[in-house]
Design a protein around this motif. Sequence first.
Motif, PDB file in Angstrom:
ATOM      1  N   LEU A  32      -4.866  -2.016  17.790  1.00 25.30           N
ATOM      2  CA  LEU A  32      -3.988  -0.908  18.197  1.00 25.30           C
ATOM      3  C   LEU A  32      -2.569  -1.124  17.675  1.00 25.30           C
ATOM      4  CD1 LEU A  32      -5.071  -0.121  21.873  1.00 25.30           C
ATOM      5  CD2 LEU A  32      -5.243   1.380  19.878  1.00 25.30           C
ATOM      6  N   ARG A  33      -2.097  -2.351  17.738  1.00 25.69           N
ATOM      7  CA  ARG A  33      -0.754  -2.650  17.221  1.00 25.69           C
ATOM      8  C   ARG A  33      -0.699  -2.451  15.710  1.00 25.69           C
ATOM      9  NH1 ARG A  33       2.635  -6.240  20.762  1.00 25.69           N
ATOM     10  NH2 ARG A  33       1.584  -6.165  22.766  1.00 25.69           N
ATOM     11  N   ILE A  34      -1.761  -2.846  15.013  1.00 30.75           N
ATOM     12  CA  ILE A  34      -1.818  -2.631  13.562  1.00 30.75           C
ATOM     13  C   ILE A  34      -1.762  -1.135  13.256  1.00 30.75           C
ATOM     14  CG2 ILE A  34      -3.326  -2.794  11.532  1.00 30.75           C
ATOM     15  CD1 ILE A  34      -4.210  -5.574  12.629  1.00 30.75           C
ATOM     16  N   VAL A  35      -2.521  -0.357  13.986  1.00 33.22           N
ATOM     17  CA  VAL A  35      -2.499   1.102  13.788  1.00 33.22           C
ATOM     18  C   VAL A  35      -1.087   1.631  14.017  1.00 33.22           C
ATOM     19  CG1 VAL A  35      -3.298   3.305  14.766  1.00 33.22           C
ATOM     20  CG2 VAL A  35      -4.944   1.499  14.257  1.00 33.22           C
ATOM     21  N   GLY A  36      -0.433   1.160  15.070  1.00 31.55           N
ATOM     22  CA  GLY A  36       0.937   1.600  15.344  1.00 31.55           C
ATOM     23  C   GLY A  36       1.892   1.220  14.226  1.00 31.55           C
ATOM     24  N   LEU A  37       1.792   0.005  13.724  1.00 31.30           N
ATOM     25  CA  LEU A  37       2.670  -0.438  12.637  1.00 31.30           C
ATOM     26  C   LEU A  37       2.391   0.326  11.343  1.00 31.30           C
ATOM     27  CD1 LEU A  37       2.611  -4.283  13.353  1.00 31.30           C
ATOM     28  CD2 LEU A  37       4.607  -2.765  13.530  1.00 31.30           C
ATOM     29  N   LEU A  38       1.105   0.592  11.071  1.00 28.19           N
ATOM     30  CA  LEU A  38       0.753   1.317   9.849  1.00 28.19           C
ATOM     31  C   LEU A  38       1.081   2.808   9.952  1.00 28.19           C
ATOM     32  CD1 LEU A  38      -2.632  -0.381   8.869  1.00 28.19           C
ATOM     33  CD2 LEU A  38      -0.332  -0.815   7.943  1.00 28.19           C
ATOM     34  N   ALA A  39       1.202   3.305  11.159  1.00 26.54           N
ATOM     35  CA  ALA A  39       1.577   4.712  11.327  1.00 26.54           C
ATOM     36  C   ALA A  39       3.004   4.937  10.841  1.00 26.54           C
ATOM     37  CB  ALA A  39       1.433   5.130  12.787  1.00 26.54           C
TER      38      ALA A  39
ATOM     39  N   HIS B 126      -9.193  -7.737  11.326  1.00 25.90           N
ATOM     40  CA  HIS B 126      -8.903  -6.484  12.045  1.00 25.90           C
ATOM     41  C   HIS B 126      -8.791  -5.311  11.078  1.00 25.90           C
ATOM     42  CE1 HIS B 126      -8.631  -8.413  15.874  1.00 25.90           C
ATOM     43  NE2 HIS B 126      -7.528  -9.109  15.588  1.00 25.90           N
ATOM     44  N   LEU B 127      -8.165  -5.529   9.942  1.00 24.50           N
ATOM     45  CA  LEU B 127      -8.050  -4.467   8.941  1.00 24.50           C
ATOM     46  C   LEU B 127      -9.424  -4.050   8.423  1.00 24.50           C
ATOM     47  CD1 LEU B 127      -4.902  -5.653   6.963  1.00 24.50           C
ATOM     48  CD2 LEU B 127      -5.121  -3.536   8.314  1.00 24.50           C
ATOM     49  N   ALA B 128     -10.321  -5.018   8.243  1.00 23.75           N
ATOM     50  CA  ALA B 128     -11.671  -4.703   7.778  1.00 23.75           C
ATOM     51  C   ALA B 128     -12.384  -3.772   8.760  1.00 23.75           C
ATOM     52  CB  ALA B 128     -12.468  -5.989   7.573  1.00 23.75           C
ATOM     53  N   ALA B 129     -12.207  -4.020  10.060  1.00 24.75           N
ATOM     54  CA  ALA B 129     -12.827  -3.157  11.075  1.00 24.75           C
ATOM     55  C   ALA B 129     -12.249  -1.747  11.013  1.00 24.75           C
ATOM     56  CB  ALA B 129     -12.636  -3.755  12.463  1.00 24.75           C
ATOM     57  N   LEU B 130     -10.937  -1.645  10.816  1.00 23.82           N
ATOM     58  CA  LEU B 130     -10.287  -0.335  10.741  1.00 23.82           C
ATOM     59  C   LEU B 130     -10.646   0.384   9.437  1.00 23.82           C
ATOM     60  CD1 LEU B 130      -6.848  -1.395  12.245  1.00 23.82           C
ATOM     61  CD2 LEU B 130      -8.611   0.019  13.345  1.00 23.82           C
TER      62      LEU B 130
ATOM     63  N   VAL C 159     -10.120   4.710   8.865  1.00 23.20           N
ATOM     64  CA  VAL C 159      -8.783   5.119   9.314  1.00 23.20           C
ATOM     65  C   VAL C 159      -7.677   4.327   8.629  1.00 23.20           C
ATOM     66  CG1 VAL C 159      -9.581   6.035  11.526  1.00 23.20           C
ATOM     67  CG2 VAL C 159      -8.822   3.659  11.376  1.00 23.20           C
ATOM     68  N   VAL C 160      -8.030   3.237   7.955  1.00 19.67           N
ATOM     69  CA  VAL C 160      -7.051   2.455   7.202  1.00 19.67           C
ATOM     70  C   VAL C 160      -7.515   2.401   5.755  1.00 19.67           C
ATOM     71  CG1 VAL C 160      -6.097   0.128   6.844  1.00 19.67           C
ATOM     72  CG2 VAL C 160      -6.211   1.090   9.144  1.00 19.67           C
TER      73      VAL C 160
END
Length: 192
Positions: A22-29, A52-56, A61-62
């Motif tokens: 979730l934090r990665i998504v927030g930072l990448l947003a 975590h990036l591999a899962a996203l 979504v990433v």
Amino acid sequence: MSETQLKTLLAFFKAMSNESRLRIVGLLAARERSVQELAELLDLKEPTVSHHLAALKALGVVRARAEGVMRWHWLDIDALARMNRALLEPSGMAAITPKAESWEAKVLSGFVDEAGKLKVIPSSRRKRAVVLAWLARRFEDGRRYPEAEVNEIIQKIHWDSATLRREMIGHRMLARESGVYWRLPEEDWAQG
């Protein structure tokens, strides 16, 4: 909801249930970032961030792009919006819940056999009303039936057409005049 959509929804919630993701998504947003930058901001090891990036990325979504030896990652807002529309709208979410069998359906399954015949007339007034409504729906709106035809329709379901006919009249499901019967509007039917 299809099996594929359900699996995608489960994968989405599984991926997003992790605080680091979730934090990665927030930072990448906010903007695209490298694994090294994300690791530093989140106080995580680079292999953990990559995991975590591999899962996203698997969710779509990433996205990533290479620039020399560096890989830059960004949040695909359009993919996230598409997933949201496809999976998280009320109609989509409602489709994943198993269809709860209604009380009426349970009553009918207890009193009607696989062949569609009534096993026994329920003694409970409330259950009897359910069975009678099920039977009354076999009669067409606006059509007049002579008593012999009413008996024939009922006897396909249960041998005691006289009792069932009287009960449907008593529950205001059928009306009778001079040996002719017709179905009354459902909103007027007595409930139990």
